[in-house]
Design a protein around this motif. Structure first.
Motif, mmCIF file in Angstrom:
data_model
loop_
_atom_site.group_PDB
_atom_site.id
_atom_site.type_symbol
_atom_site.label_atom_id
_atom_site.label_comp_id
_atom_site.label_asym_id
_atom_site.label_seq_id
_atom_site.Cartn_x
_atom_site.Cartn_y
_atom_site.Cartn_z
ATOM 1 N N ASN A 207 -4.968 -12.756 -9.658
ATOM 2 C CA ASN A 207 -3.765 -13.395 -9.100
ATOM 3 C C ASN A 207 -2.485 -12.638 -9.487
ATOM 4 O OD1 ASN A 207 -5.036 -15.430 -7.692
ATOM 5 N ND2 ASN A 207 -5.218 -16.713 -9.554
ATOM 6 N N THR A 208 -2.556 -11.342 -9.319
ATOM 7 C CA THR A 208 -1.428 -10.487 -9.675
ATOM 8 C C THR A 208 -0.412 -10.491 -8.538
ATOM 9 O OG1 THR A 208 -3.040 -9.112 -10.821
ATOM 10 C CG2 THR A 208 -0.827 -8.175 -10.485
ATOM 11 N N PRO A 209 0.849 -10.829 -8.821
ATOM 12 C CA PRO A 209 1.857 -10.833 -7.759
ATOM 13 C C PRO A 209 2.132 -9.411 -7.243
ATOM 14 C CG PRO A 209 2.846 -11.358 -9.893
ATOM 15 C CD PRO A 209 1.377 -11.270 -10.122
ATOM 16 N N ALA A 210 2.285 -9.313 -5.927
ATOM 17 C CA ALA A 210 2.484 -8.009 -5.298
ATOM 18 C C ALA A 210 3.363 -8.159 -4.067
ATOM 19 C CB ALA A 210 1.130 -7.413 -4.897
ATOM 20 N N ARG A 211 3.897 -7.057 -3.623
ATOM 21 C CA ARG A 211 4.727 -7.093 -2.424
ATOM 22 C C ARG A 211 4.161 -6.092 -1.432
ATOM 23 N NH1 ARG A 211 11.153 -6.499 -2.921
ATOM 24 N NH2 ARG A 211 10.502 -5.162 -4.642
ATOM 25 N N GLN A 212 3.945 -6.508 -0.173
ATOM 26 C CA GLN A 212 3.385 -5.586 0.820
ATOM 27 C C GLN A 212 4.438 -4.558 1.235
ATOM 28 O OE1 GLN A 212 1.076 -7.383 3.893
ATOM 29 N NE2 GLN A 212 0.350 -5.399 4.651
ATOM 30 N N VAL A 213 3.978 -3.322 1.348
ATOM 31 C CA VAL A 213 4.880 -2.231 1.746
ATOM 32 C C VAL A 213 4.597 -1.892 3.206
ATOM 33 C CG1 VAL A 213 5.648 0.100 1.220
ATOM 34 C CG2 VAL A 213 4.701 -1.315 -0.600
ATOM 35 N N GLY A 214 5.457 -2.296 4.085
ATOM 36 C CA GLY A 214 5.296 -1.987 5.509
ATOM 37 C C GLY A 214 4.051 -2.613 6.098
ATOM 38 N N GLN A 215 3.792 -2.290 7.343
ATOM 39 C CA GLN A 215 2.652 -2.902 8.039
ATOM 40 C C GLN A 215 1.521 -1.901 8.233
ATOM 41 O OE1 GLN A 215 2.319 -6.220 8.660
ATOM 42 N NE2 GLN A 215 4.199 -6.243 7.436
ATOM 43 N N MET A 216 1.719 -0.663 7.746
ATOM 44 C CA MET A 216 0.688 0.353 7.943
ATOM 45 C C MET A 216 -0.471 0.105 6.985
ATOM 46 S SD MET A 216 1.670 2.759 10.174
ATOM 47 C CE MET A 216 1.016 4.349 9.682
ATOM 48 N N GLY A 217 -1.664 0.381 7.441
ATOM 49 C CA GLY A 217 -2.830 0.218 6.596
ATOM 50 C C GLY A 217 -3.450 1.561 6.268
ATOM 51 N N TRP A 218 -4.752 1.675 6.509
ATOM 52 C CA TRP A 218 -5.479 2.891 6.130
ATOM 53 C C TRP A 218 -4.926 4.170 6.756
ATOM 54 C CZ3 TRP A 218 -8.466 3.778 2.097
ATOM 55 C CH2 TRP A 218 -9.107 5.013 2.029
ATOM 56 N N PRO A 219 -4.430 4.145 8.017
ATOM 57 C CA PRO A 219 -3.895 5.403 8.573
ATOM 58 C C PRO A 219 -2.830 6.035 7.673
ATOM 59 C CG PRO A 219 -4.100 3.793 10.313
ATOM 60 C CD PRO A 219 -4.430 3.072 9.030
ATOM 61 N N ALA A 220 -1.981 5.210 7.057
ATOM 62 C CA ALA A 220 -0.971 5.763 6.148
ATOM 63 C C ALA A 220 -1.640 6.322 4.901
ATOM 64 C CB ALA A 220 0.038 4.684 5.756
ATOM 65 N N VAL A 221 -2.677 5.626 4.410
ATOM 66 C CA VAL A 221 -3.399 6.106 3.227
ATOM 67 C C VAL A 221 -4.049 7.454 3.539
ATOM 68 C CG1 VAL A 221 -5.260 5.611 1.590
ATOM 69 C CG2 VAL A 221 -3.811 3.747 2.440
#
Lengths: 366, 401
Positions: A207-221
């Motif tokens: 339950n570690t708090p996190a913030r999503q960075v943009g809407q890109m998924g694996w393609p950005a990775v």
């Protein structure tokens, strides 16, 4: 775009710095420290613009690309540089750029370029596949943010990084999340790395708090991984060339049976075969960098080729170097094993040669 | 910057000139020759035309059919010829005999031979290897003895392509038996069509006959046909061999029956093997070897054009021999049991076997892989030379057998 003279000047500067500050003695001493890098040398890399090489000048970076990066990495790889350059300046910076989210870029890229933020990317689980299927962190939304659960492993410099970018599964595919290094429910454990010049960590999320960075998924990775693979290929090509040169020099000076052992065909033929590996690896790494820099439609194919060809060439060269040296290279004091450790580590890091052989063949249309 | 623009302008003008010339002269009707040792009258006429226009040897001096261009500019000419599929350009890269003649022939001999060599009217063959001088080429035993204005030649040569058609042979023969082996050999431009020259075809492991044995008995060659001076043949040979090795690393022979055999992915698809994960790994590995060799060659070429010499060039032939043997292994694995069979009804089996056997053409011919490794380690990596027990011994006393 830099001219070849400008690229030569950058490489000369990095080579000079490596000679001064990343000698074998320095590497041996740094690799035994808890943080695994030399902060003074890190500051000099920042000053030379190497840590921010890929980062836009808008965010305090140098604004160069894969072509210059690969050449620089040939130098750092040759010297077995111990640093979070690959984690922070290459992989994390590329991922933030690939995400396309201006806010996150403005928040973190200046710190990464300045070397004050050390960032890394956690993108694979205990299986260490570096593929979308290998992600074992789950994200669910909560209170406008997200909570992460699961495990990420083989996180380069994950123990010392103060910015963690985590790839996690969401209800709608994979997403990228930022996690504060001191976040609650985050357990970081250092892993015993076989290559002591490299730092690896395992991250557990409850339950570690996190913030999503943009809407890109694996393609950005994948985009960031491709840049990291080119950097890795550069280090592999440079490391392979250096241990090869050391081996050829040794063969000229080591006397047995009354003459230099390099005069025996048994060794000469090994050396000639290794030279093909060394040159092919340089060609593959530079070709991948060019294709990626020019964003051609052969870029992915070229990166895959470099990923397995440079990995296997480095392993073969470093392994054969020990055999050619003989007993002296079976000792801890001789540097050959440092190169073989690095070669074997880099052949697994960010995906195995068989993964990239398969990807290469697919890209060739099979 | 001004210099670069100037060069670009000159390059563009050259390209326009070649293009215009090809537009005016090349109609694309010339048929490729089936037998490279027996060229058609049409091919010879075209070759002569290309020579007159200055495209045949653009890097050569202007007095010798050339334009004194840089290699980079000459490549523009080659590119334009390749674009329309026209042959005959850039012989300064490919014509072994003409290049060796320009470098080492006497004035009169050059005047006599170079036009015919460049027009492909003079057919030449190589008389280097002997039954007792293979890898140890400096150990040739064919004798050349002075007789007035001529030398009289006696000996046996082997691995000679085109010997039956050749007008001249580039002959390495011993002229001094009382000095060490490298110092007593001479290079001759030897007339083949004379009594005392007998050509016998060799049957190869591929069941083809591309090579011959040449038996020479009291045949004559004028002293004026010596290239590079008396007893200086070893040096001339190095130049000639470099041309030969460079072309061997370049474009090896492909399949004999079906072009599909050259395309391993297409072949694997034909046999329904593309889902086989072990084979896929092997395929990717072997396909990467050819690509890496091409990248190495491109990098070497780029270095040469920047004026820095490239040691990578010397790796090409050794790399190619590994590529051919490895491709043959994977091809045979794909074809499987069909490689038990041969002939046109079993094209993939036949090709798999032919290519596996013909790979030795590259790994033995023009210097074995083992000799190539010696050359790379000694001349490029500067490792010490292997001890040579015959190095300083008069050749007459060297052990043979």
């Amino acid at each position: 775009m830099t001219t070849s003279e400008e690229r030569n000047a950058i490489c000369d500067a990095v080579r000079g710095l490596m000679q001064d500050r990343s000698s074998e003695t320095a590497v041996r001493s740094t690799m035994e420290t808890p943080q695994g890098y030399d902060p003074a040398l890190w500051a000099q890399l920042v000053e030379l613009g190497i840590v921010g090489l890929l980062i836009d000048p808008e965010y305090g970076g140098t604004g160069l690309g894969p072509l210059e990066l690969e050449l620089v990495m040939e130098e750092t790889g040759a010297a077995l540089l111990c640093s979070p350059l690959l984690s922070s300046g290459v992989l994390a910076a590329s991922l933030l750029s690939a995400c396309g989210e201006k806010n996150a870029q403005a928040r973190y890229l200046p710190g990464i370029a300045a070397g004050t933020t050390i960032a890394t990317v956690a993108l694979t689980g205990d299986a260490g596949t570096w593929t979308p299927e290998g992600v074992t962190v789950d994200a669910r939304s909560a209170n406008g943010g997200a909570l992460l659960n699961g495990v990420a492993s083989y996180v380069t410099h994950g123990q010392i990084a103060n910015l963690l970018l985590i790839v996690a599964k969401t209800g709608s595919g994979l997403g990228i999340f930022e996690v504060d290094a001191n976040a609650s429910g985050l357990t970081r454990s250092a892993l015993p790395s076989f290559d002591r010049t490299l730092r690896l960590a395992r991250l557990e999320f409850a339950n570690t708090p996190a913030r999503q960075v943009g809407q890109m998924g694996w393609p950005a990775v994948q985009e960031a991984l491709d840049v990291a693979l080119v950097a890795l290929a550069g280090e592999q090509a440079g490391g392979g060339r250096r241990i090869f040169e050391m081996t050829v020099e040794y063969a000229k000076t080591r006397i047995q049976f009354g003459r230099p052992i390099g005069g025996f065909q048994a060794l000469k033929h090994m050396a000639a075969d290794l030279m093909i590996e060394v040159e092919s690896s340089t060609s593959a790494a530079r070709h991948a960098a060019e294709q990626l820099a020019e964003k051609t439609n052969q870029a992915e194919e070229a990166v895959s080729l470099a990923a397995f060809a440079c990995a296997e060439a480095y392993s073969k060269v470093a392994a054969t170097a020990i055999q050619m040296h003989g007993g002296i290279a079976f000792t801890w004091e001789h540097p050959a094993h440092l190169y073989l450790r690095r070669a074997r580590a880099y052949a697994q890091l960010f995906g195995s040669p068989s993964l990239y052989r398969e990807r290469y063949l697919t890209q060739l249309g099979a | 910057m001004a210099d670069i623009e100037e060069t670009n302008k000159a390059d563009a003008a050259l390209r326009t000139e070649v293009r215009a010339w090809l537009d005016a002269n090349w109609d694309g009707t010339l048929q490729p020759d089936q037998d490279k040792w027996n060229l058609s009258a049409a091919t010879k006429a075209w070759t002569a035309k290309v020579l007159d226009a200055g495209w045949a040897v653009p890097t050569w001096p202007k007095d010798w059919f050339g334009r004194a261009l840089s290699a980079e500019q000459a490549d523009i000419i080659a590119e334009e010829f390749a674009r329309v599929g026209a042959p005959g350009a850039r012989q300064d890269k490919s014509n072994l005999a003409a290049n060796t003649m320009l470098a080492f022939g006497g004035e009169a001999l050059k005047r006599q031979m170079i036009p015919g060599l460049l027009k492909r009217e003079i057919v030449q063959c190589l008389l280097y290897s002997e039954p007792a001088a293979g890898s140890d080429l400096a150990g040739v035993r064919t004798r050349a003895e002075r007789d007035g204005e001529d030398y009289i030649i006696n000996g046996q040569k082997v691995w000679t392509s085109g010997a039956a058609h050749a007008d001249y042979g580039m002959l390495l023969a011993r002229t001094d038996w009382d000095v060490p082996k490298h110092k007593g050999v001479t290079f001759f431009f030897f007339p083949m069509k004379q009594p005392g020259v007998e050509v016998r075809p060799l049957r190869q492991i591929t069941d083809e006959s591309h090579f011959n044995e040449v038996f020479i008995t009291n045949a004559r060659v004028p002293a004026a046909n010596i290239m590079g001076g008396l007893n200086n043949g070893w040096r001339v040979l190095q130049t000639a061999l470099a041309y030969e090795r460079a072309t061997m690393g370049d474009r090896p022979r492909g399949a004999r029956i079906s072009a599909t055999s050259d395309d391993l992915i297409a072949l694997a698809r034909h046999y329904g093997r593309l889902e086989d994960t072990a084979l896929r790994q092997d395929l990717a590995a072997v396909l990467s070897l050819r690509k890496l060799n091409a990248l190495n060659n491109a990098r070497a070429q780029a270095n040469l054009e920047q004026g820095t010499s490239s040691s990578v060039m010397s790796l090409g032939k050794l790399a190619m021999s590994r590529i051919l043997h490895e491709e043959a292994r994977v091809r045979t694995a794909i074809v499987g049991a069909e490689s038990l069979l041969e002939g046109p009804d079993h094209p993939f089996g036949d090709d798999a076997n032919f290519l596996a056997f013909n790979a030795y053409f590259t790994s033995i011919g023009g210097g074995t892989d083992q000799i190539q490794r010696n050359i790379i380690s000694e001349r490029v990596l500067n490792l010490p030379k292997e001890i040579e027990v015959d190095r300083n011994v008069p050749f007459r006393q060297v052990r043979s057998g």
